[in-house]
Design an enzyme around this catalytic site. Structure first.
Site: not given
Ligand code: 16G
Ligand code: MG
Length: 534
Positions: A54, A269, A360
């Protein structure tokens, strides 16, 4: 043996699958090929494997599995994935046999695995490892090559519904969405201040490739100019995460006042909009602004249609306080808060007939219940309805086809936003005016073990360490409109701090104060958080 484990690092299936440096992943990819095949046999349907990290830097990579309905892997299987990924080479065969016996004893069930990958240089060889795992288990696979994460989700669900959701090909994906987009424009006269142009920041990733193709399907219905289309480094100084976290524009994009910009992340995404207003101030329209635009318009269509459909919006603790206030007080749409991660939002959104969910950070979509889909489809020909009702239902039906309901999809979300702005006759300034974000700040704190912090109330409060929440509350109390929370990241080895308050100065200071509290009470390591004003 194929793809032996070359390191002892424990890696868990996190919020978005396995994610780490690419060189640590070959054995995990091989094992996920194995697991995906067992899962496909278990559910007797096609499943997906997406190779991507991602918005992470280009040296990272990752993998996540897609379940038959195009949703995220079931939680019990996330645990199996972690077990399999961390088994020693010696344990592997026994563990796989155990899983086959338990979940796929009917070994004649066909197993079909759909594989997609992002543009990272490491993705192709990692895909070979997945293929090897699938073949080892006697499964078959379909390689979709370089696709966005939401495209792979779409292929899986389209295949498993025998084409009822869409044709499970890239052409099918582009055609379904672009046909609906053009149809929606036909039933609306072009309106007032709407500008038929978007400048697109592709983060040097798959989003740029796919938008190029989408443009050819859209023809003149939407003018898109693409920047960061692959000539530079993936996600470096560009893309949705760079823009959101730094609250600044991407590099290599010509910046002009009044023009509409959209920026996506490395696997397309997530999406955010931004523009420069009359006073040349950078204004960002994040996932909350997108959610409120959609919720307001859908609320109107549902009420005009007269259909009994309940509509709800799902957010996380990161949603700006102003957006939550606007949704509940102005739009009067019920709003729910869930922990971070698409699977939590998606799940909650399915409780509504029309569930809108957005983080957000720009990740979100709209899901329609089976009942809603049927009602919308069937009432288009209901002769007892008024013309106004039929028109609203027709619009809902077309918007259903623009939306990728399986998961947040940057390209589909752009088409949806542009359709609503078009219908409303709004410029990006008009949209931005709906409410004003409270200034906010996000920080990271390095700690010895991020799991010492546990949270409750959809991550809005900490349970451990015991004194942490009281101290955070004391800091918040000092700032007007202050709100702050902390949580262990699911994708990085850090604690994340969020703060918002009346002014940017207060938000920065509150975030700093809370970061210091975390550092002191949760085992901070390395440099102490720095006072932003010193
Ligand atoms: C991942 C999640 C996203 C979330 C992010 C938080 C999916 C497909 N993607 O990228 O939704 O906002 O993690 O990241 O679920 P963090 O836990 O490092 O803050
Ligand atoms: Mg992504």
């Amino acid at each position: 043996m194929e793809y032996p484990r070359k390191h002892d690092k424990f890696i868990a299936y996190g919020t978005a699958g396995f994610r780490t440096r690419a060189e640590e992943l070959p054995h995990i990819m091989y094992r996920m090929g194995i697991l995906a095949t067992i899962r496909a046999k278990n559910v007797k349907a096609a499943v997906g494997v997406m190779i991507t990290a991602s918005h992470n830097p280009v040296v990272d990579n990752g993998v996540k599995l897609v379940d038959p309905k195009g949703d995220m892997l079931a939680h019990e299987w996330e645990l199996l994935a972690t077990e399999l990924a961390n088994a020693s080479d010696e344990e592997l065969d026994g563990m796989v046999q155990g899983m086959v016996k338990k979940f796929a004893s009917d070994s004649d069930a066909p197993a079909l695995v759909f594989i997609g990958r992002d543009t990272r240089p490491s993705s192709e060889s990692l895909m070979d490892a997945v293929v090897m795992g699938v073949e080892k288990m006697g499964g078959t696979f379909k390689n979709f090559g370089i696709v966005s994460t939401p495209q792979l989700h779409y292929f899986v669900v389209s295949h498993n519904t025998n084409g009822a959701y869409g044709e499970p090909t890239e052409a099918g994906y582009f055609k379904k969405m672009s046909d609906a987009f053009k149809k929606f424009r036909e039933i609306h006269p072009l309106n007032e201040k709407y500008a038929n142009q978007v400048i697109f920041d592709g983060a040097n990733g798959v989003g740029a490739h796919k938008m190029k193709v989408m443009k050819t399907y859209l023809e003149d219905s939407l003018k898109v100019e693409i920047f960061n289309s692959g000539e530079g480094e993936l996600n470096y100084m560009c893309g949705a995460d760079y823009v959101k976290v730094g609250q600044r524009p991407p590099d290599n994009v010509p910046l002009e006042r009044g023009v509409k910009y959209a920026t996506v992340d490395g696997d397309a995404d997530r999406v955010l909009y931004f523009f420069y207003d009359d006073s040349n101030t950078f204004c960002m329209l994040d996932g909350d602004k997108i959610a409120t635009l959609i919720a307001g318009y859908f609320k109107e269509l549902v009420s005009e249609s007269g259909l009994a459909l309940n509509l709800g919006l799902v957010q996380t603790a990161y949603a700006n306080g102003s957006s939550t206030h606007y949704i509940s007080e102005n739009l009067k749409v019920p709003v729910a808060c869930v922990p971070t991660g698409v699977k939590h939002l998606h799940h909650k959104a399915t409780n509504f007939d029309i569930g809108i969910y957005f983080e957000a950070n720009g990740h979100g979509t709209v899901v329609f219940s089976d009942i809603a889909t049927l009602k919308i489809r069937n009432s288009q020909n209901d002769t007892s309805m008024t013309d106004k009702q039929i028109m609203a239902i027709k619009k809902l039906a077309i918007l259903c086809d623009i939306i990728n309901q399986t998961v947040g999809d940057a390209i589909s979300d752009i088409l949806l936003v542009e359709s609503i702005l078009y219908a409303r006759g709004w410029s990006i300034e008009d949209w931005n005016k709906s409410y004003t974000d409270l200034p906010n700040r996000q920080l990271k704190v390095q700690v010895k073990d991020r799991n010492v912090i546990s949270t409750t109330d959809a991550e809005r409060r900490c349970q451990t360490p015991s004194e942490l929440q009281d101290e955070i509350d004391a800091a918040i109390a000092k700032y007007k409109f202050g709100r702050s929370f902390v949580r262990p990241s699911g994708t990085e080895d850090v604690i994340r701090v969020y703060a918002e308050a009346e002014s940017q100065y207060s938000a920065d200071m509150l975030a700093y104060e809370v970061a210091v509290i975390v550092y002191n009470l949760a085992g901070g390591v390395g440099d102490k958080p720095r006072n932003p004003r010193c």
